[in-house]
Write a protein that holds these residues in place. Structure first.
Motif, mmCIF file in Angstrom:
data_model
loop_
_atom_site.group_PDB
_atom_site.id
_atom_site.type_symbol
_atom_site.label_atom_id
_atom_site.label_comp_id
_atom_site.label_asym_id
_atom_site.label_seq_id
_atom_site.Cartn_x
_atom_site.Cartn_y
_atom_site.Cartn_z
ATOM 1 N N ARG A 28 51.288 30.845 38.655
ATOM 2 C CA ARG A 28 50.308 31.673 39.180
ATOM 3 C C ARG A 28 49.468 32.389 38.094
ATOM 4 N NH1 ARG A 28 51.377 37.207 43.028
ATOM 5 N NH2 ARG A 28 49.318 37.507 43.407
ATOM 6 N N PHE A 29 49.716 32.267 37.192
ATOM 7 C CA PHE A 29 49.173 33.024 36.026
ATOM 8 C C PHE A 29 48.808 32.127 34.817
ATOM 9 C CE2 PHE A 29 51.744 36.657 38.137
ATOM 10 C CZ PHE A 29 50.730 37.265 38.521
ATOM 11 N N SER A 30 48.808 31.008 34.905
ATOM 12 C CA SER A 30 48.353 30.093 33.751
ATOM 13 C C SER A 30 47.101 29.733 34.215
ATOM 14 C CB SER A 30 49.478 28.960 33.642
ATOM 15 O OG SER A 30 49.396 28.099 34.964
ATOM 16 N N GLY A 31 46.359 29.022 33.142
ATOM 17 C CA GLY A 31 45.079 28.476 33.118
ATOM 18 C C GLY A 31 44.363 29.697 33.062
ATOM 19 N N PRO A 32 42.697 29.119 33.049
ATOM 20 C CA PRO A 32 41.727 30.213 32.737
ATOM 21 C C PRO A 32 41.645 31.447 33.610
ATOM 22 C CG PRO A 32 40.741 27.987 32.558
ATOM 23 C CD PRO A 32 42.253 28.002 33.275
ATOM 24 N N GLY A 33 41.488 32.811 33.025
ATOM 25 C CA GLY A 33 41.773 33.645 34.006
ATOM 26 C C GLY A 33 43.025 34.200 34.290
ATOM 27 N N GLY A 34 44.167 33.566 33.740
ATOM 28 C CA GLY A 34 45.297 33.984 34.288
ATOM 29 C C GLY A 34 45.960 35.388 33.781
ATOM 30 N N LEU A 35 45.338 35.738 32.366
ATOM 31 C CA LEU A 35 45.732 36.958 31.870
ATOM 32 C C LEU A 35 45.370 38.060 32.725
ATOM 33 C CD1 LEU A 35 47.043 39.183 29.969
ATOM 34 C CD2 LEU A 35 45.072 38.485 28.376
ATOM 35 N N LEU A 36 44.089 37.930 33.284
ATOM 36 C CA LEU A 36 43.239 38.957 34.086
ATOM 37 C C LEU A 36 43.880 39.012 35.094
ATOM 38 C CD1 LEU A 36 40.994 40.987 34.508
ATOM 39 C CD2 LEU A 36 39.539 39.089 35.282
ATOM 40 N N ARG A 37 44.247 37.751 36.010
ATOM 41 C CA ARG A 37 45.052 37.965 37.154
ATOM 42 C C ARG A 37 46.644 38.679 37.367
ATOM 43 N NH1 ARG A 37 43.469 32.718 37.451
ATOM 44 N NH2 ARG A 37 45.169 31.757 36.888
ATOM 45 N N PHE A 38 47.311 38.319 36.027
ATOM 46 C CA PHE A 38 48.359 39.221 35.645
ATOM 47 C C PHE A 38 48.142 40.514 35.442
ATOM 48 C CE2 PHE A 38 51.698 40.401 32.710
ATOM 49 C CZ PHE A 38 52.764 39.655 33.194
ATOM 50 N N VAL A 39 47.049 40.949 34.716
ATOM 51 C CA VAL A 39 46.734 42.398 34.635
ATOM 52 C C VAL A 39 46.468 43.062 36.186
ATOM 53 C CG1 VAL A 39 45.087 44.093 33.848
ATOM 54 C CG2 VAL A 39 45.892 42.313 32.070
ATOM 55 N N LYS A 40 45.780 42.548 36.974
ATOM 56 C CA LYS A 40 45.611 42.956 38.229
ATOM 57 C C LYS A 40 46.878 43.213 38.919
ATOM 58 C CE LYS A 40 40.636 41.580 38.543
ATOM 59 N NZ LYS A 40 39.906 40.821 39.167
ATOM 60 N N HIS A 41 47.491 42.003 38.780
ATOM 61 C CA HIS A 41 48.825 42.026 39.737
ATOM 62 C C HIS A 41 49.674 43.079 39.295
ATOM 63 C CE1 HIS A 41 51.907 40.371 42.246
ATOM 64 N NE2 HIS A 41 52.795 40.421 41.031
ATOM 65 N N PHE A 42 49.910 43.245 37.790
ATOM 66 C CA PHE A 42 51.005 44.156 37.567
ATOM 67 C C PHE A 42 50.420 45.618 37.184
ATOM 68 C CE2 PHE A 42 53.238 40.408 36.951
ATOM 69 C CZ PHE A 42 54.526 40.584 37.320
ATOM 70 N N TRP A 43 49.263 45.870 37.303
ATOM 71 C CA TRP A 43 48.484 47.268 36.842
ATOM 72 C C TRP A 43 49.451 48.257 37.316
ATOM 73 C CZ3 TRP A 43 44.967 48.583 33.098
ATOM 74 C CH2 TRP A 43 44.488 49.924 33.298
ATOM 75 N N HIS A 44 49.839 48.272 38.718
ATOM 76 C CA HIS A 44 50.402 49.465 39.308
ATOM 77 C C HIS A 44 51.860 49.661 38.799
ATOM 78 C CE1 HIS A 44 52.700 46.146 41.235
ATOM 79 N NE2 HIS A 44 53.440 46.884 41.577
#
Length: 132
Positions: A28-44
Motif C-alpha cells: 500500500r505504501f511503497s512506490g512514489p508518493g508512498g510516504l505521503l500516503r503513509f502520513v495521511k493514513h497515520f496522521w490521526h
C-alpha cells in the motif's frame, strides 16, 4: 462454532497474520508518493485533535525523504518555518515508513536542541509502529 487451537498453532497463526499485514502495508505504501500516503493514513495516530492539512511543503519534504531512502539524495537539508511538520515527518513518520516498506533492520539517530523534543518524537515514532 468456536475453534480452539493449541498454543503453538495459535502462535503460528498470529505470525502468519502479522506477516500478511506487513505485506499489505508494504504494497500500500511503497512506490512514489508512498510516504505521503503513509502520513495521511497515520496522521490521526499522532495528531488526533488536528486535521491533516495537505500542502506543497509536506509534498516536497516527503518526496525528498523518499529520494533519500532510494539513495538518490545523500545529503538533505530541510529549511522550513517552525510548525510546518518538519520534525514529525523526519523523526516520526519517515523512519516508521521505512520500517514498514524497507524493513525494521534499519537504525536511526534523531535528536533536537532539547531532550524533551527528542523524547516526544521517540514516543510518537513508537506510537506509529505499535499502532494496530
Amino acid at each position: 462454532m468456536t475453534l480452539k487451537f493449541d498454543q503453538d498453532t495459535r502462535r503460528r497463526l498470529e505470525e502468519l497474520q502479522k506477516e500478511a499485514n506487513r505485506r499489505l502495508l508494504r504494497n500500500r505504501f511503497s512506490g512514489p508518493g508512498g510516504l505521503l500516503r503513509f502520513v495521511k493514513h497515520f496522521w490521526h495516530v499522532l495528531e488526533p485533535e488536528n486535521k491533516f492539512i495537505d500542502g506543497w511543503p509536506i509534498h516536497a519534504i516527503c518526496e525528498h525523504l523518499e529520494a533519500v531512502s532510494r539513495g538518490q539524495i545523500k545529503r538533505l537539508l530541510i529549511n522550513v518555518p517552525p510548525g510546518w511538520s518538519k520534525s514529525i515527518l523526519t523523526d516520526c513518520f519517515w523512519p516508521a515508513w521505512e520500517w514498514a516498506v524497507i524493513g525494521n533492520h534499519l537504525r536511526y539517530v534523531t535528536f533536537s536542541y532539547s531532550s524533551s523534543l527528542t523524547e516526544r518524537d521517540n514516543r510518537r515514532f513508537g506510537a506509529i509502529v505499535t499502532d494496530p
